[in-house]
Design a protein around this motif. Structure first.
Motif, PDB file in Angstrom:
ATOM      1  N   PRO A 178      14.108   1.604   7.946  1.00 18.13           N
ATOM      2  CA  PRO A 178      12.694   1.297   7.691  1.00 18.13           C
ATOM      3  C   PRO A 178      11.999   2.363   6.829  1.00 18.13           C
ATOM      4  O   PRO A 178      11.188   2.019   5.976  1.00 18.13           O
ATOM      5  N   ALA A 179      12.332   3.625   7.028  1.00 16.69           N
ATOM      6  CA  ALA A 179      11.693   4.680   6.245  1.00 16.69           C
ATOM      7  C   ALA A 179      12.008   4.560   4.758  1.00 16.69           C
ATOM      8  O   ALA A 179      11.218   4.999   3.913  1.00 16.69           O
ATOM      9  N   ASP A 180      13.151   3.964   4.416  1.00 17.60           N
ATOM     10  CA  ASP A 180      13.497   3.778   3.010  1.00 17.60           C
ATOM     11  C   ASP A 180      12.487   2.878   2.312  1.00 17.60           C
ATOM     12  O   ASP A 180      12.344   2.937   1.084  1.00 17.60           O
ATOM     13  N   TRP A 181      11.807   2.040   3.062  1.00 18.60           N
ATOM     14  CA  TRP A 181      10.865   1.076   2.503  1.00 18.60           C
ATOM     15  C   TRP A 181       9.454   1.648   2.373  1.00 18.60           C
ATOM     16  O   TRP A 181       8.512   0.925   2.034  1.00 18.60           O
ATOM     17  N   ILE A 182       9.302   2.932   2.636  1.00 17.08           N
ATOM     18  CA  ILE A 182       8.009   3.616   2.501  1.00 17.08           C
ATOM     19  C   ILE A 182       8.122   4.648   1.388  1.00 17.08           C
ATOM     20  O   ILE A 182       9.036   5.476   1.379  1.00 17.08           O
ATOM     21  N   ARG A 234      -0.472  10.554  -1.066  1.00 13.20           N
ATOM     22  CA  ARG A 234      -1.828  10.200  -1.537  1.00 13.20           C
ATOM     23  C   ARG A 234      -2.738   9.861  -0.357  1.00 13.20           C
ATOM     24  O   ARG A 234      -3.894  10.278  -0.305  1.00 13.20           O
ATOM     25  N   LEU A 235      -2.207   9.080   0.585  1.00 12.10           N
ATOM     26  CA  LEU A 235      -2.991   8.711   1.767  1.00 12.10           C
ATOM     27  C   LEU A 235      -3.363   9.951   2.578  1.00 12.10           C
ATOM     28  O   LEU A 235      -4.510  10.096   3.010  1.00 12.10           O
ATOM     29  N   ASP A 236      -2.416  10.844   2.772  1.00 14.34           N
ATOM     30  CA  ASP A 236      -2.698  12.086   3.507  1.00 14.34           C
ATOM     31  C   ASP A 236      -3.786  12.901   2.814  1.00 14.34           C
ATOM     32  O   ASP A 236      -4.680  13.436   3.472  1.00 14.34           O
ATOM     33  N   VAL A 240       0.856  -1.190   0.000  1.00 16.06           N
ATOM     34  CA  VAL A 240       0.000   0.000   0.000  1.00 16.06           C
ATOM     35  C   VAL A 240       0.892   1.241   0.000  1.00 16.06           C
ATOM     36  O   VAL A 240       0.795   2.090  -0.895  1.00 16.06           O
ATOM     37  N   LEU A 241       1.744   1.359   0.994  1.00 15.97           N
ATOM     38  CA  LEU A 241       2.645   2.516   1.079  1.00 15.97           C
ATOM     39  C   LEU A 241       4.041   2.198   0.532  1.00 15.97           C
ATOM     40  O   LEU A 241       4.962   3.007   0.666  1.00 15.97           O
ATOM     41  N   VAL A 250       4.368   4.385  13.513  1.00 15.92           N
ATOM     42  CA  VAL A 250       3.911   5.760  13.252  1.00 15.92           C
ATOM     43  C   VAL A 250       5.117   6.682  13.070  1.00 15.92           C
ATOM     44  O   VAL A 250       5.107   7.556  12.186  1.00 15.92           O
ATOM     45  N   ALA A 251       6.173   6.494  13.841  1.00 16.93           N
ATOM     46  CA  ALA A 251       7.377   7.321  13.691  1.00 16.93           C
ATOM     47  C   ALA A 251       7.972   7.162  12.298  1.00 16.93           C
ATOM     48  O   ALA A 251       8.389   8.159  11.672  1.00 16.93           O
ATOM     49  N   VAL A 252       8.018   5.942  11.795  1.00 16.32           N
ATOM     50  CA  VAL A 252       8.531   5.709  10.438  1.00 16.32           C
ATOM     51  C   VAL A 252       7.651   6.428   9.422  1.00 16.32           C
ATOM     52  O   VAL A 252       8.151   7.112   8.522  1.00 16.32           O
ATOM     53  N   LEU A 253       6.327   6.302   9.559  1.00  5.46           N
ATOM     54  CA  LEU A 253       5.415   6.948   8.613  1.00  5.46           C
ATOM     55  C   LEU A 253       5.520   8.464   8.690  1.00  5.46           C
ATOM     56  O   LEU A 253       5.500   9.151   7.656  1.00  5.46           O
ATOM     57  N   ARG A 254       5.643   9.005   9.884  1.00  2.00           N
ATOM     58  CA  ARG A 254       5.807  10.460  10.033  1.00  2.00           C
ATOM     59  C   ARG A 254       7.095  10.929   9.354  1.00  2.00           C
ATOM     60  O   ARG A 254       7.129  11.992   8.741  1.00  2.00           O
ATOM     61  N   SER A 255       8.150  10.118   9.453  1.00  2.00           N
ATOM     62  CA  SER A 255       9.423  10.505   8.833  1.00  2.00           C
ATOM     63  C   SER A 255       9.328  10.544   7.310  1.00  2.00           C
ATOM     64  O   SER A 255      10.154  11.179   6.655  1.00  2.00           O
ATOM     65  N   ARG A 256       8.309   9.899   6.749  1.00  3.33           N
ATOM     66  CA  ARG A 256       8.084   9.930   5.296  1.00  3.33           C
ATOM     67  C   ARG A 256       6.972  10.900   4.925  1.00  3.33           C
ATOM     68  O   ARG A 256       6.506  10.919   3.803  1.00  3.33           O
ATOM     69  N   GLY A 257       6.535  11.710   5.888  1.00  8.62           N
ATOM     70  CA  GLY A 257       5.614  12.793   5.579  1.00  8.62           C
ATOM     71  C   GLY A 257       4.184  12.615   6.039  1.00  8.62           C
ATOM     72  O   GLY A 257       3.348  13.489   5.785  1.00  8.62           O
TER      73      GLY A 257
END
Length: 165
Positions: free
Chosen positions: A30-34, A41-43, A11-12, A77-84
């Motif tokens: 981990p953030a590299d994988w998002i 788009r999700l935001d 998905v992400l 959530v921290a990983v997702l926040r780091s990707r915006g």
């Protein structure tokens, strides 16, 4: 309240991203994988519909997320926040995976976990499940993404329709 049950892998992120990172094995975070475009788009979907996120991905169960001080939902959530990611994350589905299943490297089916979360929350008026794997959710409440490309604008449009927007 409107809720999006969110899977992460497929998905992400997507196969193209996986392929680009395989050569960097051991030197990725981990953030590299998002994919930040999928996150954007999700935001936009959450902003458009007012939906909040509930993590249903197996990421929510990881005890350790490299590069993060903690694992589980907080680390995810921290990983997702780091990707915006800006959207509101209000929780995660319960983990129904048993020790026996873990020994076989299996995960519990997602729909019973999602259903249990919904049963505990009377304030949810509409929801949609976004996942790249088949889920036993009602078809009008399920958007299946493609592992090849991750979350697309068309997927977001289908999710917005499911949420009534």
């Amino acid at each position: 309240m409107f809720v999006i049950f969110l899977d992460i892998d497929g998905v992400l992120n997507h196969q193209r991203l996986y392929d680009s990172l395989r050569s960097r094995a051991g030197s990725t975070a981990p953030a590299d994988w998002i994919d930040a475009d999928c996150v954007a788009r999700l935001d936009a979907l959450c902003a458009r519909t007012g939906a909040r996120l509930v993590i249903s991905s197996s990421w929510r169960t990881y005890a350790d997320i490299p590069g993060q001080p903690v694992g589980g939902l907080v680390g995810t959530v921290a990983v997702l926040r780091s990707r915006g990611l800006v959207a509101d994350v209000i929780g995660a589905t319960p983990d129904h995976t048993t020790d026996e299943m873990r020994a076989r490297q299996e995960r519990a089916p997602r729909w019973p976990e999602i259903s249990a979360w919904l049963d505990a929350r009377a304030d949810v008026t509409k929801y949609v499940v976004i996942d790249d794997c088949e889920i036993a959710a009602p078809s009008e409440r399920f958007v299946r993404t493609s592992l090849a490309v991750g979350l697309t604008d068309a997927d977001c449009e289908r999710a917005a329709v499911a949420l009534g927007g």
